[in-house]
Design a protein around this motif. Structure first.
Motif, mmCIF file in Angstrom:
data_model
loop_
_atom_site.group_PDB
_atom_site.id
_atom_site.type_symbol
_atom_site.label_atom_id
_atom_site.label_comp_id
_atom_site.label_asym_id
_atom_site.label_seq_id
_atom_site.Cartn_x
_atom_site.Cartn_y
_atom_site.Cartn_z
ATOM 1 N N SER A 1 48.844 10.624 25.051
ATOM 2 C CA SER A 1 49.278 11.324 26.264
ATOM 3 C C SER A 1 48.120 11.524 27.229
ATOM 4 C CB SER A 1 49.855 12.703 25.896
ATOM 5 O OG SER A 1 50.980 12.588 25.066
ATOM 6 N N LEU A 2 48.466 11.605 28.496
ATOM 7 C CA LEU A 2 47.526 11.969 29.553
ATOM 8 C C LEU A 2 48.286 12.803 30.579
ATOM 9 C CD1 LEU A 2 45.487 8.726 30.411
ATOM 10 C CD2 LEU A 2 44.574 10.833 29.418
ATOM 11 N N ARG A 3 47.564 13.668 31.286
ATOM 12 C CA ARG A 3 48.157 14.389 32.404
ATOM 13 C C ARG A 3 47.349 14.103 33.662
ATOM 14 N NH1 ARG A 3 48.997 20.843 33.570
ATOM 15 N NH2 ARG A 3 46.746 20.702 33.938
ATOM 16 N N LEU A 4 48.016 13.531 34.629
ATOM 17 C CA LEU A 4 47.398 13.282 35.923
ATOM 18 C C LEU A 4 47.663 14.461 36.854
ATOM 19 C CD1 LEU A 4 48.377 9.544 36.499
ATOM 20 C CD2 LEU A 4 46.458 10.492 35.204
ATOM 21 N N SER A 5 46.704 14.716 37.723
ATOM 22 C CA SER A 5 46.839 15.774 38.713
ATOM 23 C C SER A 5 46.650 15.195 40.103
ATOM 24 C CB SER A 5 45.785 16.868 38.480
ATOM 25 O OG SER A 5 45.930 17.451 37.203
ATOM 26 N N CYS A 6 47.352 15.773 41.060
ATOM 27 C CA CYS A 6 47.199 15.397 42.458
ATOM 28 C C CYS A 6 47.071 16.684 43.266
ATOM 29 C CB CYS A 6 48.398 14.590 42.938
ATOM 30 S SG CYS A 6 48.331 14.145 44.693
ATOM 31 N N ALA A 7 45.852 16.965 43.706
ATOM 32 C CA ALA A 7 45.591 18.166 44.489
ATOM 33 C C ALA A 7 45.778 17.842 45.964
ATOM 34 C CB ALA A 7 44.175 18.666 44.232
ATOM 35 N N ALA A 8 46.600 18.637 46.625
ATOM 36 C CA ALA A 8 46.910 18.400 48.031
ATOM 37 C C ALA A 8 46.265 19.465 48.906
ATOM 38 C CB ALA A 8 48.419 18.404 48.234
ATOM 39 N N GLN B 1 44.068 14.204 46.329
ATOM 40 C CA GLN B 1 42.992 13.867 45.398
ATOM 41 C C GLN B 1 43.585 13.745 44.004
ATOM 42 O OE1 GLN B 1 39.617 13.492 46.241
ATOM 43 N NE2 GLN B 1 39.252 12.845 44.128
ATOM 44 N N ALA B 2 43.632 12.515 43.505
ATOM 45 C CA ALA B 2 44.187 12.276 42.169
ATOM 46 C C ALA B 2 43.085 12.303 41.129
ATOM 47 C CB ALA B 2 44.902 10.937 42.148
ATOM 48 N N SER B 3 43.428 12.779 39.945
ATOM 49 C CA SER B 3 42.472 12.813 38.844
ATOM 50 C C SER B 3 43.228 12.813 37.520
ATOM 51 C CB SER B 3 41.587 14.055 38.938
ATOM 52 O OG SER B 3 42.366 15.232 38.852
ATOM 53 N N GLY B 4 42.467 12.636 36.423
ATOM 54 C CA GLY B 4 43.053 12.754 35.100
ATOM 55 C C GLY B 4 43.219 11.451 34.345
ATOM 56 N N GLY B 5 42.907 10.336 34.970
ATOM 57 C CA GLY B 5 43.029 9.069 34.274
ATOM 58 C C GLY B 5 41.996 8.920 33.180
ATOM 59 N N GLN C 1 43.361 8.471 46.269
ATOM 60 C CA GLN C 1 42.454 7.352 46.045
ATOM 61 C C GLN C 1 42.754 6.567 44.766
ATOM 62 O OE1 GLN C 1 41.994 10.284 44.965
ATOM 63 N NE2 GLN C 1 40.673 10.277 43.179
ATOM 64 N N GLY C 2 43.600 7.060 43.900
ATOM 65 C CA GLY C 2 43.929 6.344 42.665
ATOM 66 C C GLY C 2 43.061 6.766 41.500
ATOM 67 N N THR C 3 43.665 6.749 40.322
ATOM 68 C CA THR C 3 42.955 7.053 39.082
ATOM 69 C C THR C 3 43.419 6.054 38.014
ATOM 70 O OG1 THR C 3 42.402 8.828 37.509
ATOM 71 C CG2 THR C 3 44.658 8.813 38.369
ATOM 72 N N LEU C 4 42.476 5.510 37.277
ATOM 73 C CA LEU C 4 42.766 4.423 36.345
ATOM 74 C C LEU C 4 43.231 4.973 35.002
ATOM 75 C CD1 LEU C 4 42.712 1.411 35.566
ATOM 76 C CD2 LEU C 4 40.287 1.732 34.966
ATOM 77 N N THR D 1 49.297 0.632 31.548
ATOM 78 C CA THR D 1 47.950 0.469 32.091
ATOM 79 C C THR D 1 48.002 0.054 33.554
ATOM 80 O OG1 THR D 1 46.979 -0.102 29.949
ATOM 81 C CG2 THR D 1 45.814 -0.869 31.916
ATOM 82 N N ALA D 2 47.339 0.848 34.403
ATOM 83 C CA ALA D 2 47.367 0.598 35.849
ATOM 84 C C ALA D 2 46.512 1.643 36.541
ATOM 85 C CB ALA D 2 48.795 0.673 36.378
ATOM 86 N N VAL D 3 46.286 1.428 37.822
ATOM 87 C CA VAL D 3 45.752 2.485 38.672
ATOM 88 C C VAL D 3 46.936 3.295 39.169
ATOM 89 C CG1 VAL D 3 44.478 3.043 40.758
ATOM 90 C CG2 VAL D 3 43.758 1.112 39.345
ATOM 91 N N TYR D 4 46.841 4.600 39.020
ATOM 92 C CA TYR D 4 47.930 5.494 39.426
ATOM 93 C C TYR D 4 47.532 6.196 40.722
ATOM 94 C CZ TYR D 4 50.505 4.764 35.151
ATOM 95 O OH TYR D 4 51.238 4.181 34.144
ATOM 96 N N TYR D 5 48.464 6.189 41.665
ATOM 97 C CA TYR D 5 48.246 6.788 42.967
ATOM 98 C C TYR D 5 49.273 7.897 43.209
ATOM 99 C CZ TYR D 5 45.671 2.470 43.986
ATOM 100 O OH TYR D 5 44.788 1.413 43.962
ATOM 101 N N CYS D 6 48.825 8.985 43.808
ATOM 102 C CA CYS D 6 49.790 9.964 44.293
ATOM 103 C C CYS D 6 49.962 9.763 45.792
ATOM 104 C CB CYS D 6 49.374 11.392 43.961
ATOM 105 S SG CYS D 6 47.843 11.954 44.706
ATOM 106 N N ALA D 7 51.120 10.142 46.281
ATOM 107 C CA ALA D 7 51.459 9.911 47.674
ATOM 108 C C ALA D 7 52.391 11.008 48.172
ATOM 109 C CB ALA D 7 52.122 8.543 47.825
ATOM 110 N N ALA D 8 52.414 11.176 49.491
ATOM 111 C CA ALA D 8 53.259 12.199 50.107
ATOM 112 C C ALA D 8 54.121 11.574 51.198
ATOM 113 C CB ALA D 8 52.399 13.319 50.689
#
Length: 124
Positions: A16-23, A4-8, A116-119, A90-97
């Motif tokens: 600055s921004l900090r994105l998070s990816c909860a697994a 679950q990605a978030s923070g966009g 799911q991606g975060t913009l 600028t983009a949609v950011y995705y986390c992956a494993a």
């Protein structure tokens, strides 16, 4: 494994921004966690990755010195700290494993699970 990605959000250039990816799931120590981004009309590109077990990291040349990937084992969360943001980020950011133990891959097809991606939008 579920991600679950978030923070966009919207930020001005230089910000600055900090994105998070909860697994969630099991066996995270065997995974490499990656961040990718995809701009409109472009292919998905590698940004950064970290070995969950060893903590080793790898970055795309375009973000070296500006972005930092890290993990919090207790929270099963991977972060992407993005500083000195540019409009071209600028983009949609995705986390992956990727079930890879320590080998860090940079191609999207190597990764087994995706969030799911975060913009992220960087204004000039």
């Amino acid at each position: 494994v579920q991600l679950q990605a978030s923070g966009g959000g919207l930020v001005q250039a230089g910000g600055s921004l900090r994105l998070s990816c909860a697994a969630s799931g099991r066996g995270f120590s065997s995974y490499v966690m990656g961040w990718f981004h995809q701009a409109p009309g472009k292919e998905r590109e590698f940004v950064a990755a970290i070995s969950w077990r060893h903590g080793t990291t790898h970055y795309a040349d375009s973000v070296k010195g500006r972005f930092t990937i890290s993990r919090d084992n207790a929270k099963n969360t991977v972060y992407l700290q993005m500083n000195s943001l540019k409009p071209e980020d600028t983009a949609v950011y995705y986390c992956a494993a990727d079930y890879a133990l320590a080998t860090i891959e940079t191609q999207p097809y190597e990764y087994d699970y995706w969030g799911q991606g975060t913009l992220v939008t960087v204004s000039s």
